[in-house]
Structure formats: structure tokens, C-alpha cells
Design a protein around this motif. Structure first.
Motif, PDB file in Angstrom:
ATOM      1  N   UNK A   6       0.724  -1.212   0.037  1.00  0.00           N
ATOM      2  CA  UNK A   6      -0.030  -0.100   0.114  1.00  0.00           C
ATOM      3  C   UNK A   6       0.794   1.372  -0.027  1.00  0.00           C
ATOM      4  N   UNK A   7       0.576   2.267  -0.893  1.00  0.00           N
ATOM      5  CA  UNK A   7       1.022   3.341  -0.818  1.00  0.00           C
ATOM      6  C   UNK A   7       0.082   4.601  -0.482  1.00  0.00           C
ATOM      7  N   UNK A   8       0.414   5.448   0.485  1.00  0.00           N
ATOM      8  CA  UNK A   8      -0.692   6.563   0.818  1.00  0.00           C
ATOM      9  C   UNK A   8       0.268   7.836   0.530  1.00  0.00           C
ATOM     10  N   UNK A   9      -0.328   8.561  -0.311  1.00  0.00           N
ATOM     11  CA  UNK A   9       0.195   9.993  -0.557  1.00  0.00           C
ATOM     12  C   UNK A   9      -0.585  11.142  -0.465  1.00  0.00           C
ATOM     13  N   UNK A  26      -6.377   0.702  11.572  1.00  0.00           N
ATOM     14  CA  UNK A  26      -6.428   1.983  11.068  1.00  0.00           C
ATOM     15  C   UNK A  26      -4.724   2.277  11.198  1.00  0.00           C
ATOM     16  N   UNK A  27      -4.258   3.155  10.082  1.00  0.00           N
ATOM     17  CA  UNK A  27      -2.736   3.542   9.907  1.00  0.00           C
ATOM     18  C   UNK A  27      -3.056   5.291  10.198  1.00  0.00           C
ATOM     19  N   UNK A  37      -4.156  12.269  10.094  1.00  0.00           N
ATOM     20  CA  UNK A  37      -4.935  11.616   8.981  1.00  0.00           C
ATOM     21  C   UNK A  37      -4.703  10.353   9.407  1.00  0.00           C
ATOM     22  N   UNK A  38      -5.970   9.444   9.285  1.00  0.00           N
ATOM     23  CA  UNK A  38      -6.352   7.923   9.477  1.00  0.00           C
ATOM     24  C   UNK A  38      -6.615   7.510   8.171  1.00  0.00           C
ATOM     25  N   UNK A  39      -6.064   6.341   7.857  1.00  0.00           N
ATOM     26  CA  UNK A  39      -6.346   5.345   6.611  1.00  0.00           C
ATOM     27  C   UNK A  39      -6.781   4.207   6.965  1.00  0.00           C
ATOM     28  N   UNK A  40      -7.431   3.489   6.068  1.00  0.00           N
ATOM     29  CA  UNK A  40      -7.798   2.050   6.112  1.00  0.00           C
ATOM     30  C   UNK A  40      -6.466   1.138   5.813  1.00  0.00           C
ATOM     31  N   UNK A  45      -8.024   3.983   2.211  1.00  0.00           N
ATOM     32  CA  UNK A  45      -9.136   5.165   2.037  1.00  0.00           C
ATOM     33  C   UNK A  45      -9.008   5.854   3.273  1.00  0.00           C
ATOM     34  N   UNK A  46      -9.106   7.285   3.170  1.00  0.00           N
ATOM     35  CA  UNK A  46      -9.263   8.253   4.272  1.00  0.00           C
ATOM     36  C   UNK A  46     -10.561   7.778   5.327  1.00  0.00           C
ATOM     37  N   UNK A  47     -10.122   7.538   6.653  1.00  0.00           N
ATOM     38  CA  UNK A  47     -10.979   7.283   7.559  1.00  0.00           C
ATOM     39  C   UNK A  47     -11.366   8.662   8.268  1.00  0.00           C
ATOM     40  N   UNK A  48     -10.623   9.334   8.747  1.00  0.00           N
ATOM     41  CA  UNK A  48     -11.025  10.957   9.412  1.00  0.00           C
ATOM     42  C   UNK A  48      -9.469  11.780   9.101  1.00  0.00           C
ATOM     43  N   UNK A  49      -9.802  12.770   9.672  1.00  0.00           N
ATOM     44  CA  UNK A  49      -8.713  13.923   9.622  1.00  0.00           C
ATOM     45  C   UNK A  49      -8.946  14.632  11.006  1.00  0.00           C
ATOM     46  N   UNK A  50      -7.978  15.111  11.579  1.00  0.00           N
ATOM     47  CA  UNK A  50      -8.114  16.093  12.599  1.00  0.00           C
ATOM     48  C   UNK A  50      -7.332  17.129  12.028  1.00  0.00           C
ATOM     49  N   UNK A  51      -7.887  18.007  11.890  1.00  0.00           N
ATOM     50  CA  UNK A  51      -7.500  19.331  11.017  1.00  0.00           C
ATOM     51  C   UNK A  51      -6.523  20.214  11.684  1.00  0.00           C
TER      52      UNK A  51
END
Length: 106
Positions: A6-9, A26-27, A37-40, A45-51
Motif C-alpha cells: 500500500x502507498x498513501x500519498x 487504522x494507519x 490523517x487516518x487511513x484504512x 481510504x481516508x477514515x478521518x482527519x484531525x484538522x
């Protein structure tokens, strides 16, 4: 071989820290734009973001053993604890004990 799983960019941003939840669900990543940012882990896929996690960038991140809280560190020395649920991410503590950048949280 060594296949990439998996590559998250995120375009034009730098990931500064990463951790995987102990429950494997989660990652969670910290970025130079101050967001968490949390990803599956299966799809990326983005799960949530703490801005507004850390104004000058998130520089360290880890989970508690129960995967229910994230502890983050920032470039200006702040350490914050976040309660994580599927619906919400709430800051429950903020500490400013350090003068410099937080590089690691155990």
C-alpha cells in the motif's frame, strides 16, 4: 519478492510520522500541514482527519494499547491526547512541557 502492499500519498504534503493501531484497523499519520490523517490499512481510504492537531506540523504519533486514544507531538513541543471513536476525534489533554520539537512518543 518485496511487493509494495500500500502507498498513501497526499499531494504537496510531507508525512512526518506514522503508526498502526494495535487492533490493526487504522494507519494514523502526522503531516507537515498540522493534520492527523487516518487511513484504512487494506484500501488506503481516508477514515478521518484531525484538522488542527498541531499548528506547526505533527512530528510524532502513537496509539494507546487499546487503540482508543492517539498521542501526538508537534514541532513546537506540544503533546496532545485524542479520544478516537468511529464518529469523533476529541482532544482530551494538551501538555506543553517541551521547548523544542517532539521527535518520539513511546
Amino acid at each position: 519478492g518485496k511487493d509494495e502492499l500500500l502507498r498513501i500519498e497526499v499531494p504537496n504534503l510531507k508525512c512526518q510520522c506514522v503508526t498502526i493501531a494495535p487492533d490493526g484497523k487504522s494507519i494514523v499519520t502526522g503531516w507537515d500541514d498540522g493534520k492527523i490523517r487516518a487511513f484504512k490499512p487494506t484500501s488506503g481510504k481516508l477514515m478521518y482527519s484531525i484538522n488542527d492537531a498541531h499548528r506547526d506540523g505533527v512530528t510524532a504519533i502513537t496509539f494507546t494499547n487499546d487503540s482508543k486514544r492517539v498521542c501526538s507531538g508537534g514541532a513546537t513541543g506540544d503533546v496532545r491526547i485524542w479520544k478516537i471513536t468511529p464518529q469523533t476525534q476529541t482532544m482530551i489533554a494538551s501538555m506543553k512541557q517541551h521547548k523544542g520539537r517532539v521527535n518520539s512518543i513511546m
